[in-house]
Design an enzyme around this catalytic site. Structure first.
Site, PDB file in Angstrom:
ATOM      1  N   ASP A 167       9.480 130.400  37.236  1.00 60.24           N
ATOM      2  CA  ASP A 167       8.320 129.515  37.131  1.00 60.24           C
ATOM      3  C   ASP A 167       8.351 128.392  38.163  1.00 60.24           C
ATOM      4  O   ASP A 167       7.324 127.906  38.598  1.00 60.24           O
ATOM      5  CB  ASP A 167       8.197 128.943  35.712  1.00 60.24           C
ATOM      6  CG  ASP A 167       9.487 128.340  35.184  1.00 60.24           C
ATOM      7  OD1 ASP A 167      10.519 128.369  35.899  1.00 60.24           O
ATOM      8  OD2 ASP A 167       9.480 127.849  34.042  1.00 60.24           O
ATOM      9  N   HIS A 168       9.547 128.011  38.584  1.00 60.63           N
ATOM     10  CA  HIS A 168       9.733 126.940  39.562  1.00 60.63           C
ATOM     11  C   HIS A 168      11.223 126.819  39.841  1.00 60.63           C
ATOM     12  O   HIS A 168      12.042 127.484  39.192  1.00 60.63           O
ATOM     13  CB  HIS A 168       9.209 125.594  39.023  1.00 60.63           C
ATOM     14  CG  HIS A 168       9.758 125.251  37.669  1.00 60.63           C
ATOM     15  ND1 HIS A 168      11.063 124.848  37.470  1.00 60.63           N
ATOM     16  CD2 HIS A 168       9.203 125.309  36.430  1.00 60.63           C
ATOM     17  CE1 HIS A 168      11.277 124.658  36.176  1.00 60.63           C
ATOM     18  NE2 HIS A 168      10.165 124.945  35.519  1.00 60.63           N
ATOM     19  N   HIS A 217       9.370 126.877  23.028  1.00 58.74           N
ATOM     20  CA  HIS A 217       9.379 126.155  24.303  1.00 58.74           C
ATOM     21  C   HIS A 217       8.280 126.693  25.211  1.00 58.74           C
ATOM     22  O   HIS A 217       7.688 127.745  24.958  1.00 58.74           O
ATOM     23  CB  HIS A 217      10.757 126.283  24.962  1.00 58.74           C
ATOM     24  CG  HIS A 217      11.287 124.981  25.461  1.00 58.74           C
ATOM     25  ND1 HIS A 217      11.789 124.831  26.733  1.00 58.74           N
ATOM     26  CD2 HIS A 217      11.400 123.782  24.868  1.00 58.74           C
ATOM     27  CE1 HIS A 217      12.200 123.581  26.900  1.00 58.74           C
ATOM     28  NE2 HIS A 217      11.965 122.920  25.776  1.00 58.74           N
ATOM     29  N   HIS A 250      11.987 119.019  38.529  1.00 59.39           N
ATOM     30  CA  HIS A 250      11.680 120.251  39.254  1.00 59.39           C
ATOM     31  C   HIS A 250      11.396 119.914  40.704  1.00 59.39           C
ATOM     32  O   HIS A 250      11.214 118.753  41.070  1.00 59.39           O
ATOM     33  CB  HIS A 250      10.450 120.929  38.653  1.00 59.39           C
ATOM     34  CG  HIS A 250      10.584 121.273  37.208  1.00 59.39           C
ATOM     35  ND1 HIS A 250       9.519 121.641  36.414  1.00 59.39           N
ATOM     36  CD2 HIS A 250      11.673 121.318  36.395  1.00 59.39           C
ATOM     37  CE1 HIS A 250       9.934 121.896  35.188  1.00 59.39           C
ATOM     38  NE2 HIS A 250      11.233 121.696  35.147  1.00 59.39           N
ATOM     39  N   HIS A 301      18.635 120.909  35.528  1.00 62.90           N
ATOM     40  CA  HIS A 301      18.202 119.538  35.252  1.00 62.90           C
ATOM     41  C   HIS A 301      19.407 118.617  35.162  1.00 62.90           C
ATOM     42  O   HIS A 301      19.381 117.483  35.664  1.00 62.90           O
ATOM     43  CB  HIS A 301      17.436 119.472  33.923  1.00 62.90           C
ATOM     44  CG  HIS A 301      15.974 119.762  34.021  1.00 62.90           C
ATOM     45  ND1 HIS A 301      15.092 118.960  34.709  1.00 62.90           N
ATOM     46  CD2 HIS A 301      15.221 120.760  33.484  1.00 62.90           C
ATOM     47  CE1 HIS A 301      13.868 119.449  34.612  1.00 62.90           C
ATOM     48  NE2 HIS A 301      13.918 120.551  33.872  1.00 62.90           N
ATOM     49  N   THR A 357       7.714 128.240  28.150  1.00 63.00           N
ATOM     50  CA  THR A 357       7.552 129.564  28.765  1.00 63.00           C
ATOM     51  C   THR A 357       7.205 130.651  27.756  1.00 63.00           C
ATOM     52  O   THR A 357       6.238 131.389  27.961  1.00 63.00           O
ATOM     53  CB  THR A 357       8.786 129.930  29.599  1.00 63.00           C
ATOM     54  OG1 THR A 357       8.990 128.915  30.586  1.00 63.00           O
ATOM     55  CG2 THR A 357       8.609 131.271  30.288  1.00 63.00           C
ATOM     56  N   ASP A 389      17.263 126.543  33.740  1.00 62.28           N
ATOM     57  CA  ASP A 389      16.511 125.317  34.013  1.00 62.28           C
ATOM     58  C   ASP A 389      17.232 124.088  33.462  1.00 62.28           C
ATOM     59  O   ASP A 389      17.398 123.082  34.149  1.00 62.28           O
ATOM     60  CB  ASP A 389      15.123 125.442  33.392  1.00 62.28           C
ATOM     61  CG  ASP A 389      14.337 124.145  33.386  1.00 62.28           C
ATOM     62  OD1 ASP A 389      13.914 123.715  34.470  1.00 62.28           O
ATOM     63  OD2 ASP A 389      14.142 123.571  32.301  1.00 62.28           O
ATOM     64  N   SER A 424       6.951 123.644  33.334  1.00 63.10           N
ATOM     65  CA  SER A 424       7.041 125.029  32.877  1.00 63.10           C
ATOM     66  C   SER A 424       5.779 125.494  32.159  1.00 63.10           C
ATOM     67  O   SER A 424       5.466 126.691  32.153  1.00 63.10           O
ATOM     68  CB  SER A 424       8.248 125.206  31.955  1.00 63.10           C
ATOM     69  OG  SER A 424       9.442 125.042  32.675  1.00 63.10           O
ATOM     70  N   GLU A 443      13.014 135.358  28.802  1.00 63.18           N
ATOM     71  CA  GLU A 443      13.239 134.132  29.587  1.00 63.18           C
ATOM     72  C   GLU A 443      14.700 133.710  29.579  1.00 63.18           C
ATOM     73  O   GLU A 443      15.320 133.583  28.527  1.00 63.18           O
ATOM     74  CB  GLU A 443      12.405 132.976  29.030  1.00 63.18           C
ATOM     75  CG  GLU A 443      12.573 131.706  29.862  1.00 63.18           C
ATOM     76  CD  GLU A 443      12.197 130.417  29.122  1.00 63.18           C
ATOM     77  OE1 GLU A 443      11.967 129.406  29.808  1.00 63.18           O
ATOM     78  OE2 GLU A 443      12.170 130.418  27.881  1.00 63.18           O
TER      79      GLU A 443
END
Length: 459
Positions: free
Chosen positions: A312-313, A130, A420, A273, A132, A269, A79, A264
């Site tokens: 972002d991904h 964090h 990711h 995960h 981002t 995310d 990220s 965000e």
């Protein structure tokens, strides 16, 4: 040979494609880990299980594209590198926060907006330090140096911060949960600079009652670490992402020069995960609600507002399909009431009967097959043995991940990784200059287009 008229028309077309309207109000929404799968399964769950009409707003915006996400040193970005690309228009190495590969500071879109006199805001469901949010208002070679990132924030002159993570702003002897090694009180430093502060869960009511005034600056951190998963906080005990966004709009829109706000959806995310399909869905729904708050503002200022929705991904390798089955059954997820990472992972304490009762009540698993029960018992054996299971389950509980996989497979989907992926991610936009955000792009292109829209240029 082209006629003069055709040449003029071609020139006009080129000018239309490259001229920018200069947005006064810019919303940059980043769904952390939010790939096409996360967007699609959330929409299907909304329609099929929650029985709510209509598409997700983020899937309904008029201009759409797709972006690559690789970092300078690997196809599978983190990220920090992906966020830096989205915030500065430059590739960098994984772990770097708004620094280039040589360690030099990169100017961010937020800093460019400040140069233009615009008000600025950062909102996240993660710790505000964090990766981002950090890439917009800090510069660091180590994304894990959240104490250093917090110190950068004090000097950033950002008008509005809202999210979690006060542990990096309060001193080690403050009486509050702290990750600092010193007694520096950054909350007091914010206050000394004129910021109004909201710290801890008990500040929620004061935040909700607060009416923003012109010229105010705000630092709000409602939890020591991340904000809760939406599925765990379904009764909205803490401010939602939408509520934090709305307060930001109320405050920043008072600035005559306009504003830039990054929002965000960070726990999309985290849920992916942990291979938590329901956690992912509910946090994506919460992200979409925040976009609606911005969209309502856009409808009042359609010629001056730009909304960009990016990611972002992708996280988890979410696959909408499992085995040889051509059908999905999201009704199987209807009984899930808690997250995998923050709640279920803490539920197994060695008492097996209690655990099976718990997942029957909180995960809708009151009709386990023999095969499903056997897989959970094997995971319990592994967990009870205290063996190192990181190769199989990353940092997660074997029992929790086994339950997550049962739910996923019942729903007709599965995951490829705890990390990711390198897959491309969707992009969408509406408002001033939104027609530029179409086609196949790199993540750096998104930042360059936003910069152009606020009258800046990234070289």
């Amino acid at each position: 040979m082209l006629s003069r008229k055709k040449l003029m028309l071609a020139g006009m077309t080129l000018m239309a494609a490259t001229s920018f309207a200069q947005a006064k109000y810019v919303f940059y929404f980043i769904g952390d880990g939010m790939g096409a799968g996360q967007r699609q399964i959330t929409e299907e769950f909304k329609k099929g299980v929650l029985k709510k009409d209509g598409k997700l707003l983020l899937n309904s915006l008029p201009f759409a594209g797709i972006t690559t996400t690789y970092s300078a040193d690997t196809l599978i970005t983190d990220s920090a590198a992906a966020g830096t690309a989205l915030a500065t228009g430059h590739k960098t190495n994984n772990g770097y926060i708004a620094k280039d590969v040589n360690g030099n500071n990169l100017q961010t879109l937020l800093e460019m907006a400040q140069d233009k006199g615009m008000a600025t805001g950062l909102v996240s469901t993660t710790r505000i330090t964090h990766a981002t949010p950090a890439v917009f208002a800090a510069h660091n070679l180590d994304r894990d140096d959240e104490n250093g990132i917090a110190e950068d924030y004090v000097n950033s002159n950002v008008d509005y911060f809202a999210g979690g993570g006060y542990r990096h702003f309060v001193g080690k002897d403050s009486g509050l949960t702290s990750k600092r090694k010193d007694n520096r009180d950054l909350v007091k430093e914010f206050e000394a600079k004129g910021y109004k502060t909201f710290i801890g869960e008990d500040s929620t009511k004061a935040f909700e009652k607060w009416t923003p005034k012109d010229g105010e600056k705000v630092f709000a951190a409602f939890r020591a670490s991340h904000m809760p998963y939406t599925v765990d906080d379904i009764n909205e005990k803490l401010p939602t992402l939408s509520e934090m966004t709305e307060k930001g709009i109320e405050l920043l829109s008072k600035d005559e020069e306009g504003f830039f706000m990054m929002v965000e959806g960070g726990r999309i995310d985290h849920a992916s995960h942990a291979q938590d399909v329901v956690g992912t869905i509910y946090d994506t729904l919460a992200f979409d609600e925040a976009i609606k708050s911005a969209y309502e503002f856009y409808q009042k200022h359609p010629q001056e507002t730009l909304i960009v929705v990016a990611a972002d991904h992708e996280t988890g390798g979410m696959g909408l399909g499992f085995g040889n089955n051509y059908f999905m059954n999201l009704e199987e997820l209807k009984g899930v009431k808690v997250s995998i990472e923050d709640t279920l992972q803490k539920a197994y304490n060695g008492n097996r009967d209690e655990y099976f009762k718990y997942i029957a009540k909180n995960m809708g698993l009151n009709n386990l097959t023999e095969k499903e029960k056997e897989s959970i018992l094997k995971a319990m054996d592994l967990e009870d043995s205290e063996a190192d299971t990181t190769n199989l389950y990353a940092e997660y509980s074997p029992t929790a991940i086994t339950v997550a996989h049962i739910l996923s497979e019942r729903a007709g989907m599965q995951w490829t990784t705890f990390a990711h992926t390198g897959t491309q991610v969707p992009l969408a936009a509406v408002g001033a200059d939104s027609d530029k955000f179409i086609g196949f792009k790199d993540n750096t292109d998104v930042a360059k287009l936003i910069a152009e829209s606020i009258g800046k240029k990234i070289k």
